[in-house]
Design a protein around this motif. Sequence first.
Motif, short mmCIF file in Angstrom:
data_model
loop_
_atom_site.label_atom_id
_atom_site.label_comp_id
_atom_site.label_asym_id
_atom_site.label_seq_id
_atom_site.Cartn_x
_atom_site.Cartn_y
_atom_site.Cartn_z
N ILE A 229 5.69 20.37 -15.96
CA ILE A 229 7.01 20.39 -15.32
C ILE A 229 7.06 19.39 -14.17
N ALA A 230 6.02 19.36 -13.36
CA ALA A 230 5.97 18.43 -12.23
C ALA A 230 6.01 16.98 -12.72
N MET A 231 5.29 16.69 -13.78
CA MET A 231 5.27 15.32 -14.31
C MET A 231 6.64 14.93 -14.86
N LEU A 232 7.35 15.86 -15.47
CA LEU A 232 8.69 15.58 -15.97
C LEU A 232 9.64 15.27 -14.81
N GLY A 233 9.54 16.01 -13.74
CA GLY A 233 10.38 15.76 -12.56
C GLY A 233 10.11 14.38 -11.97
N ILE A 234 8.86 13.99 -11.90
CA ILE A 234 8.50 12.68 -11.37
C ILE A 234 9.05 11.58 -12.28
N ALA A 235 8.96 11.77 -13.58
CA ALA A 235 9.49 10.79 -14.53
C ALA A 235 11.00 10.63 -14.38
N CYS A 236 11.70 11.72 -14.15
CA CYS A 236 13.16 11.66 -13.96
C CYS A 236 13.51 10.88 -12.69
N ALA A 237 12.77 11.09 -11.63
CA ALA A 237 13.02 10.35 -10.38
C ALA A 237 12.79 8.86 -10.59
N LEU B 154 0.85 -1.20 0.00
CA LEU B 154 0.00 0.00 0.00
C LEU B 154 0.88 1.25 0.00
N LYS B 155 1.95 1.22 0.81
CA LYS B 155 2.89 2.34 0.86
C LYS B 155 3.55 2.55 -0.50
N VAL B 156 4.06 1.46 -1.10
CA VAL B 156 4.72 1.58 -2.40
C VAL B 156 3.72 2.05 -3.45
N GLY B 157 2.53 1.47 -3.44
CA GLY B 157 1.51 1.87 -4.40
C GLY B 157 1.05 3.30 -4.21
N SER B 158 1.15 3.80 -2.98
CA SER B 158 0.73 5.17 -2.69
C SER B 158 1.80 6.20 -3.00
N LEU B 159 3.06 5.86 -2.75
CA LEU B 159 4.13 6.85 -2.84
C LEU B 159 4.86 6.86 -4.19
N SER B 160 4.82 5.77 -4.90
CA SER B 160 5.51 5.75 -6.19
C SER B 160 4.57 6.27 -7.25
N GLY C 68 4.50 7.29 -11.55
CA GLY C 68 5.13 7.46 -12.85
C GLY C 68 6.19 6.45 -13.19
N GLY C 69 6.32 5.39 -12.42
CA GLY C 69 7.31 4.36 -12.72
C GLY C 69 8.29 4.20 -11.58
N GLY C 70 9.31 3.43 -11.81
CA GLY C 70 10.31 3.19 -10.77
C GLY C 70 9.84 2.25 -9.68
N LEU C 71 8.76 1.54 -9.93
CA LEU C 71 8.17 0.70 -8.89
C LEU C 71 9.09 -0.44 -8.47
N THR C 72 9.84 -0.99 -9.40
CA THR C 72 10.75 -2.06 -9.05
C THR C 72 11.78 -1.57 -8.04
N GLY C 73 12.25 -0.35 -8.22
CA GLY C 73 13.19 0.23 -7.27
C GLY C 73 12.59 0.42 -5.89
N TRP C 74 11.35 0.88 -5.85
CA TRP C 74 10.66 1.04 -4.56
C TRP C 74 10.49 -0.32 -3.88
#
Length: 184
Positions: A117-125, A21-27, A29-35
């Motif tokens: 701009i916010a979405m681009l920053g999230i994608a970079c993270a 639930l935490k991972v699904g809530s906080l991640s 735009g991607g990067g889920l494997t890292g989380w």
Amino acid sequence: MRDTRTDPAPVPAGALFLTCLKVGSLSFGGGLTGWLHREFVQRRGWVSDDDFSATLAIAQVLPGANVVNLVVCLGEELRGPLGAVACVTGFLLPPVLSVLGLALLFDRLGQFPAVEIAMLGIACAALGMLLQICWLGLRRAKGSPRRLAVIAAVVVGVTVLKLPMILVVLLVAPVSVWLVWRRG
């Protein structure tokens, strides 16, 4: 993989649900494997790096979304069918609710540059977290020419030759399994 003979206390289903639930809530735009790696391997120590990588490889071969397959496999490994249900429910609940809410929000605010701009920053993270997983895999493989050869074959097959991922996996996986089996 978890050996229930030597580790009789499985991870509680509630802990699996809350972690996913935490991972699904906080991640976002991607990067889920890292989380998931950070939560299951680094923070909680529920699975080892090698087990996580093996589970990820299985999840990527299965049909469907890799990350959903990954949480199902991790939950099943740690708690059986109940763990799989707890993980996938916890993992998917926040995104489903978020997508519904964001669809309404973007319908009204999507034309503003700050949203883009916010979405681009999230994608970079998210890309950064994916690169971290790749880097960890390369670090584990650096002492093994065989592992590096398998990684190189996959990279060349997908990026240079533009072969479909499933074809590359079907060609490279048996060789990889044979190399590990031969070593043992």
